[in-house]
Design an enzyme around this catalytic site. Structure first.
Site, mmCIF file in Angstrom:
data_model
loop_
_atom_site.group_PDB
_atom_site.id
_atom_site.type_symbol
_atom_site.label_atom_id
_atom_site.label_comp_id
_atom_site.label_asym_id
_atom_site.label_seq_id
_atom_site.Cartn_x
_atom_site.Cartn_y
_atom_site.Cartn_z
ATOM 1 C CG ASN A 105 -2.081 -1.091 0.910
ATOM 2 O OD1 ASN A 105 -1.987 -2.070 0.610
ATOM 3 N ND2 ASN A 105 -2.580 -1.394 2.034
ATOM 4 C CG ASP A 107 -2.648 3.244 2.213
ATOM 5 O OD1 ASP A 107 -2.382 3.208 3.416
ATOM 6 O OD2 ASP A 107 -3.347 2.445 2.784
ATOM 7 C CG HIS A 122 3.977 -1.683 -4.828
ATOM 8 N ND1 HIS A 122 2.946 -2.428 -4.820
ATOM 9 C CD2 HIS A 122 4.216 -2.535 -4.599
ATOM 10 C CE1 HIS A 122 3.002 -3.612 -5.143
ATOM 11 N NE2 HIS A 122 4.297 -3.828 -5.802
ATOM 12 N N GLY A 190 -5.607 -9.377 3.402
ATOM 13 C CA GLY A 190 -6.057 -8.713 2.385
ATOM 14 C C GLY A 190 -5.314 -7.684 0.855
ATOM 15 C CG ASN A 216 -8.842 -11.532 0.766
ATOM 16 O OD1 ASN A 216 -9.800 -11.644 0.364
ATOM 17 N ND2 ASN A 216 -7.380 -11.447 0.138
ATOM 18 C CD GLU A 218 -13.102 -11.635 -3.327
ATOM 19 O OE1 GLU A 218 -12.640 -11.905 -4.250
ATOM 20 O OE2 GLU A 218 -14.195 -11.419 -2.423
ATOM 21 C CB ALA A 234 -7.547 -7.184 7.915
HETATM 22 P P1 OAD Z 1 -6.327 -5.966 -4.514
HETATM 23 O O1 OAD Z 1 -7.176 -4.757 -4.717
HETATM 24 O O2 OAD Z 1 -5.134 -6.703 -5.864
HETATM 25 O O3 OAD Z 1 -6.947 -7.106 -3.198
HETATM 26 C C1 OAD Z 1 -7.308 -6.557 -2.548
HETATM 27 C C2 OAD Z 1 -8.031 -8.221 -1.156
HETATM 28 O O4 OAD Z 1 -8.330 -7.635 -0.505
HETATM 29 C C3 OAD Z 1 -9.006 -9.084 -2.415
HETATM 30 O O5 OAD Z 1 -8.786 -9.698 -2.298
HETATM 31 C C4 OAD Z 1 -10.413 -8.707 -1.250
HETATM 32 O O6 OAD Z 1 -10.929 -9.690 -1.685
HETATM 33 C C5 OAD Z 1 -9.136 -7.704 0.066
HETATM 34 N N1 OAD Z 1 -10.577 -7.032 0.972
HETATM 35 C C6 OAD Z 1 -11.232 -6.374 0.428
HETATM 36 N N2 OAD Z 1 -11.373 -5.974 1.220
HETATM 37 C C7 OAD Z 1 -10.828 -6.628 2.848
HETATM 38 C C8 OAD Z 1 -10.730 -6.743 4.050
HETATM 39 N N3 OAD Z 1 -11.913 -6.001 4.824
HETATM 40 N N4 OAD Z 1 -10.334 -7.678 4.843
HETATM 41 C C9 OAD Z 1 -9.626 -8.675 4.347
HETATM 42 N N5 OAD Z 1 -9.121 -8.600 2.798
HETATM 43 C C10 OAD Z 1 -9.793 -7.448 1.856
HETATM 44 O O7 OAD Z 1 -4.524 -5.085 -4.241
HETATM 45 P P2 OAD Z 1 -3.555 -6.209 -3.770
HETATM 46 O O8 OAD Z 1 -3.227 -7.049 -3.606
HETATM 47 O O9 OAD Z 1 -3.148 -4.806 -2.723
HETATM 48 O O10 OAD Z 1 0.366 -2.291 -7.099
HETATM 49 O O11 OAD Z 1 -2.667 -4.929 -4.945
HETATM 50 C C11 OAD Z 1 -2.139 -5.208 -5.307
HETATM 51 C C12 OAD Z 1 -1.791 -4.108 -6.401
HETATM 52 O O12 OAD Z 1 -1.834 -4.363 -7.077
HETATM 53 C C13 OAD Z 1 -0.508 -2.936 -5.914
HETATM 54 O O13 OAD Z 1 -0.506 -2.365 -4.754
HETATM 55 C C14 OAD Z 1 -1.383 -1.938 -6.896
HETATM 56 C C15 OAD Z 1 -1.715 -2.433 -7.912
HETATM 57 O O14 OAD Z 1 -1.677 -2.670 -8.876
HETATM 58 C C16 OAD Z 1 1.011 -0.449 -8.224
HETATM 59 O O15 OAD Z 1 0.068 -0.178 -7.940
HETATM 60 C C17 OAD Z 1 2.251 -0.826 -8.140
#
Ligand code: OAD
Length: 249
Positions: A105, A107, A122, A190, A216, A218, A234
């Site tokens: 993240n 953020d 990142h 997550g 996660n 899902e 989470a």
């Molecule tokens: P994703 O948006 O791909 O995945 C988010 C994950 O969080 C999903 O598997 C959801 O099921 C899960 N999720 C959502 N809400 C949740 C909650 N309250 N508790 C637990 N899990 C939850 O995000 P990332 O895996 O972070 O890269 O994506 C990886 C990278 O893709 C990012 O860092 C970004 C993007 O391209 C760059 O910008 C370089």
């Protein structure tokens, strides 16, 4: 105890006795702070095409559009506060001498929650970087620059984040790999686990003997390759994990 039956004893025992812990977080940990995830339900990339906004070509083609999008995200993030998931990880860090929080993240919410041993794979949206000379500029949450600012060298400033097609910061990647290799427990929280190299860290950890746990909403592509996969938010599961850890055996 009933309320913590979601955590297998084997996991709790290994976590209590672990000397090295690594955690990888993704956008899901910040979802409960109101920060949109990239993929899945409500995912950011459903509304925007990444190659039009998150690549260096996009920035060179249309710097003002990319800048405006990042300023918009900065505005959202300036109002975002850490949720109980971030806070639980900050508590977890305090229990272990060797603890690494690897995040995808940008953020800054782990920092706001008080975590200290953070590896940002990142980058961070709070910083800008000169496209030409690489000089780093800290930005303020309240930063309102409507157009692309210029570096003292004359180059354009871009957000200091990793865009598609770019390499990860070398030191951060090395730190993350080392943490994955030496940890006893690896938590993947997550993240959809589809973006590499971050997504490979859980596999690397497991190959080096770590007990790997996923949290996660899902199932993901790594769910059948981890030791324990826990489904839920989470922000609910991590505080419960902290409670379970503190209970007497
Ligand atoms: P994703 O948006 O791909 O995945 C988010 C994950 O969080 C999903 O598997 C959801 O099921 C899960 N999720 C959502 N809400 C949740 C909650 N309250 N508790 C637990 N899990 C939850 O995000 P990332 O895996 O972070 O890269 O994506 C990886 C990278 O893709 C990012 O860092 C970004 C993007 O391209 C760059 O910008 C370089």
């Amino acid at each position: 105890m009933m309320q913590n039956s979601m955590f297998p004893n084997e996991f709790l025992e290994k976590l209590r006795s672990a000397s090295s812990v690594a955690v990888l977080t993704g956008a899901g940990i910040s979802a409960e702070s109101g920060v949109p995830t990239f993929r899945g339900h409500n995912g950011l990339w459903k509304k925007f095409r990444p190659e039009e906004l998150a690549t260096v070509d996009a920035f060179l083609r249309n710097p003002e559009l990319v800048w405006a999008w990042y300023q918009h995200r900065r505005e959202i993030l300036s109002k975002a506060r850490p949720n109980p998931g971030h806070l639980a990880l900050q508590g977890l860090e305090k229990r272990f001498e060797d603890f690494t929080l690897i995040t995808q993240n940008i953020d800054g919410l782990h920092q706001k929650a008080g975590s200290r041993r953070i590896v940002e794979l990142h980058g961070n949206i709070r910083r800008n970087r000169c496209l030409d000379c690489g000089k780093i500029y800290e930005t303020l949450d309240s930063s309102q620059e409507a157009t692309v600012p210029t570096c003292e060298c004359g180059g354009s400033l871009r957000p200091d984040v990793v865009w598609f097609g770019e390499s990860l910061p070398a030191q951060a990647l090395e730190d993350a790999l080392n943490a994955a290799i030496r940890c006893d427990i690896f938590l993947s929280v997550g993240t959809s686990a589809v973006v590499h190299p971050a997504a490979s860290l859980s596999t690397i950890a497991r190959q080096h003997g770590a007990f790997v746990v996923e949290i996660n909403l899902e199932p993901t592509v790594i769910s059948d390759q981890v030791d324990v996969s826990i489904q839920g938010r989470a922000g609910e599961i991590l505080p419960r994990l902290m409670e379970a850890l503190e209970e007497e055996r």
